[in-house]
Design an enzyme around this catalytic site. Structure first.
Site, short mmCIF file in Angstrom:
data_model
loop_
_atom_site.label_atom_id
_atom_site.label_comp_id
_atom_site.label_asym_id
_atom_site.label_seq_id
_atom_site.Cartn_x
_atom_site.Cartn_y
_atom_site.Cartn_z
N ARG A 131 -21.36 -21.91 68.61
CA ARG A 131 -22.58 -22.25 67.86
C ARG A 131 -23.47 -23.11 68.75
NH1 ARG A 131 -20.68 -21.35 62.48
NH2 ARG A 131 -22.76 -20.86 61.80
N GLN A 136 -27.89 -18.62 69.41
CA GLN A 136 -28.34 -18.55 68.02
C GLN A 136 -28.77 -17.14 67.60
OE1 GLN A 136 -31.16 -21.72 67.58
NE2 GLN A 136 -29.73 -22.96 66.42
N ASP A 139 -25.76 -15.04 66.44
CA ASP A 139 -24.82 -15.72 65.55
C ASP A 139 -24.71 -15.01 64.20
OD1 ASP A 139 -23.36 -17.47 64.07
OD2 ASP A 139 -24.58 -19.23 64.53
N SER A 142 -24.01 -17.18 61.01
CA SER A 142 -25.19 -17.77 60.39
C SER A 142 -26.00 -16.74 59.61
CB SER A 142 -26.10 -18.40 61.45
OG SER A 142 -25.51 -19.56 61.95
N TYR A 238 -18.92 -28.98 63.16
CA TYR A 238 -17.97 -28.52 62.14
C TYR A 238 -17.20 -29.69 61.58
CZ TYR A 238 -18.35 -23.64 63.64
OH TYR A 238 -18.78 -22.38 63.93
P1 NAD Z 1 -18.78 -23.75 57.55
O1 NAD Z 1 -18.98 -22.45 56.85
O2 NAD Z 1 -17.64 -23.90 58.48
O3 NAD Z 1 -18.63 -24.88 56.43
C1 NAD Z 1 -19.60 -25.05 55.43
C2 NAD Z 1 -19.82 -26.52 55.14
O4 NAD Z 1 -18.70 -27.06 54.44
C3 NAD Z 1 -19.98 -27.40 56.38
O5 NAD Z 1 -21.26 -28.03 56.33
C4 NAD Z 1 -18.85 -28.40 56.27
O6 NAD Z 1 -19.21 -29.70 56.74
C5 NAD Z 1 -18.63 -28.41 54.75
N1 NAD Z 1 -17.36 -28.99 54.31
C6 NAD Z 1 -16.14 -28.95 54.89
N2 NAD Z 1 -15.25 -29.64 54.16
C7 NAD Z 1 -15.92 -30.14 53.07
C8 NAD Z 1 -15.57 -30.93 51.95
N3 NAD Z 1 -14.33 -31.40 51.78
N4 NAD Z 1 -16.53 -31.24 51.06
C9 NAD Z 1 -17.80 -30.80 51.20
N5 NAD Z 1 -18.20 -30.05 52.24
C10 NAD Z 1 -17.28 -29.72 53.17
O7 NAD Z 1 -20.11 -24.22 58.25
P2 NAD Z 1 -21.30 -23.38 58.89
O8 NAD Z 1 -22.23 -22.98 57.82
O9 NAD Z 1 -20.72 -22.32 59.72
O10 NAD Z 1 -22.01 -24.48 59.78
C11 NAD Z 1 -21.27 -25.49 60.46
C12 NAD Z 1 -22.16 -26.30 61.35
O11 NAD Z 1 -22.63 -25.55 62.44
C13 NAD Z 1 -23.38 -26.91 60.70
O12 NAD Z 1 -23.51 -28.20 61.24
C14 NAD Z 1 -24.51 -26.07 61.18
O13 NAD Z 1 -25.74 -26.74 61.22
C15 NAD Z 1 -24.02 -25.74 62.56
N6 NAD Z 1 -24.60 -24.52 63.10
C16 NAD Z 1 -25.07 -24.51 64.40
C17 NAD Z 1 -25.60 -23.36 64.94
C18 NAD Z 1 -26.12 -23.32 66.34
O14 NAD Z 1 -26.34 -24.33 66.93
N7 NAD Z 1 -26.27 -22.16 66.91
C19 NAD Z 1 -25.66 -22.21 64.19
C20 NAD Z 1 -25.17 -22.25 62.88
C21 NAD Z 1 -24.62 -23.41 62.35
#
Ligand code: NAD
Length: 394
Positions: A131, A136, A139, A142, A238
């Site tokens: 990520r 991006q 991805d 996402s 994460y």
């Molecule tokens: P994910 O599907 O792994 O998890 C979803 C959300 O659940 C996360 O925000 C996580 O913090 C939350 N979570 C975990 N345990 C929890 C709990 N006990 N209670 C409440 N919430 C909880 O996450 P995702 O959607 O794949 O995204 C993860 C991260 O990656 C985010 O910070 C996002 O901004 C980032 N991201 C970066 C890029 C990039 O830079 N290319 C792209 C996509 C996402």
């Protein structure tokens, strides 16, 4: 010329396709030859004629020479790649060095890795794509989570026994629905935005402090995580797995919100681990009858006790929707985005491959090495259960 093959998906219920007429045209522009199995895009609203017009050769899977095309393929683009390996007779025909790209359910999946290695195939598992900002456009987690977050709110709104927006009518005022979103990752933030557009009042819970600003910028109220020493660490954007003590404190905090919620969208996940259990049966019993819980984490065990993949069940008068395949329920746009992600990844690989030679997968390249599940040129270690983000998540 790189020969790219796009099969019809084989997993039951999967309606997406890994290439659209738009990306076919785009890849042909990059010097590829495209073979698309007839009917591959039909469930997503892309007709065979559209692929033909875009320049693809249609492949009849029942034709006598269908398997010859597989023997000539350099790259196979797929959505449910793991199912394809199990169920498509063409896979066994791929020559050593051919590359499979798709969702491969890689966490701990040594059986698939060994099967690919025996055939000396290379494979990129899209779940492991780092990520990072540079990746991006590739991805799929996402792009597909975005679709899922949107559709989850629509499902909840349709199942709800009340309006979502505030309404002022001659018969009196209707108060807006209250939505609770668990997890403020990509799906959760889209669920928040969609619920706000429908007029709901939205509260969001996440364990990553960085999520607060994003939630507030979309008009939601952020529920601070319980302030305990056991607050799960964050690595590269994460959340890490939470301790039992932390989860117990979090459930206590959430019970209050659940008691007044009309819809709950569960998106909390920890990569490669079971989803955190945030709603138990006693909490469901404390909810308003007629409320709806949509559990997007159901395939990873669910955030809500009692949710079942692909099913809607009722507990204490609350409807639990086990939403495990939402991107496939918006197949046209989910495919359009997925296909663009794959085209960008393949272009990235092509740009590193010398013209006129076979594809080169550079293990030094962070994008390729991050999601290289199997390399025809050598054995890889078993995939770790937790993806290691490369650099910081943007
Ligand atoms: P994910 O599907 O792994 O998890 C979803 C959300 O659940 C996360 O925000 C996580 O913090 C939350 N979570 C975990 N345990 C929890 C709990 N006990 N209670 C409440 N919430 C909880 O996450 P995702 O959607 O794949 O995204 C993860 C991260 O990656 C985010 O910070 C996002 O901004 C980032 N991201 C970066 C890029 C990039 O830079 N290319 C792209 C996509 C996402």
């Amino acid at each position: 010329m790189t020969c790219v093959l796009v099969p019809r998906e084989r997993r039951a219920g999967e309606r997406r396709v890994a290439a659209t007429p738009e990306t076919v045209k785009r890849l042909i522009g990059r010097g590829c030859v495209l073979h698309v199995e007839s009917g591959a895009g039909l469930a997503a609203g892309f007709a065979d004629a559209d692929y033909r017009d875009a320049g693809a050769a249609l492949l009849d899977p029942h034709a006598a020479d269908a398997l010859d095309r597989w023997r000539q393929a350099d790259v196979v683009l797929s959505v449910q790649g793991a199912t394809l390996v199990e169920e498509h007779p063409g896979l066994a025909q791929l020559r050593p060095g051919a590359l499979l790209i798709g969702l491969l359910e890689p966490h701990g999946n040594t059986a698939l890795q060994e099967a690919l290695q025996r055939q000396r195939l290379s494979a990129l598992a899209l779940e492991l794509l780092p990520r990072i900002s540079r990746a991006q456009t590739m991805d799929v987690l996402s792009s597909q989570a975005n679709v899922a977050g949107y559709k989850a709110v629509l499902l909840a709104a349709a199942a709800l026994d009340r309006y979502v927006p505030m309404l002022m009518t001659a018969a009196g005022t209707i108060q807006p629905a209250r939505a609770l979103v668990l997890g403020a990752g990509v799906a959760g933030l889209q669920a928040l935005a969609t619920a706000r557009r429908l007029g709901a009042v939205v509260v969001v819970s996440d364990v990553r402090p960085a999520a607060k600003e994003q939630v507030e910028s979309l008009g939601g109220r952020f529920l601070e995580p319980p302030s305990l020493e056991q607050t799960p660490a964050e690595v590269g954007g994460y959340a890490q797995q939470a301790s039992d003590t932390f989860l117990a404190a979090q459930r206590q905090q959430l019970a209050e919100q659940l008691a007044i919620a009309d819809m709950v969208i569960c998106t909390a996940q920890v990569p490669g681990r079971p989803a955190p259990r945030l709603i138990d049966d006693a909490m469901l019993a404390g909810m308003r009858p007629g409320a709806v819980v949509v559990d997007l984490a159901v395939a990873q065990g669910g955030n809500c006790e009692g949710s079942r993949p692909g099913e809607t069940v009722e507990r204490h008068g609350v409807q639990l929707i086990g939403a495990d395949a939402l991107p496939s329920s918006v197949p046209h746009h989910a495919s359009a985005l997925y296909a663009r992600n794959l085209a960008a990844l393949l272009e990235h690989v092509l740009s590193a491959s010398p013209a006129g030679e076979s594809l080169r997968l550079d293990p030094e390249d962070p994008i390729v090495s991050g999601c290289l599940f199997c390399h025809a040129e050598g054995a890889l270690a078993a995939p770790s259960t937790v993806p290691q983000p490369v650099g910081g998540a943007a």
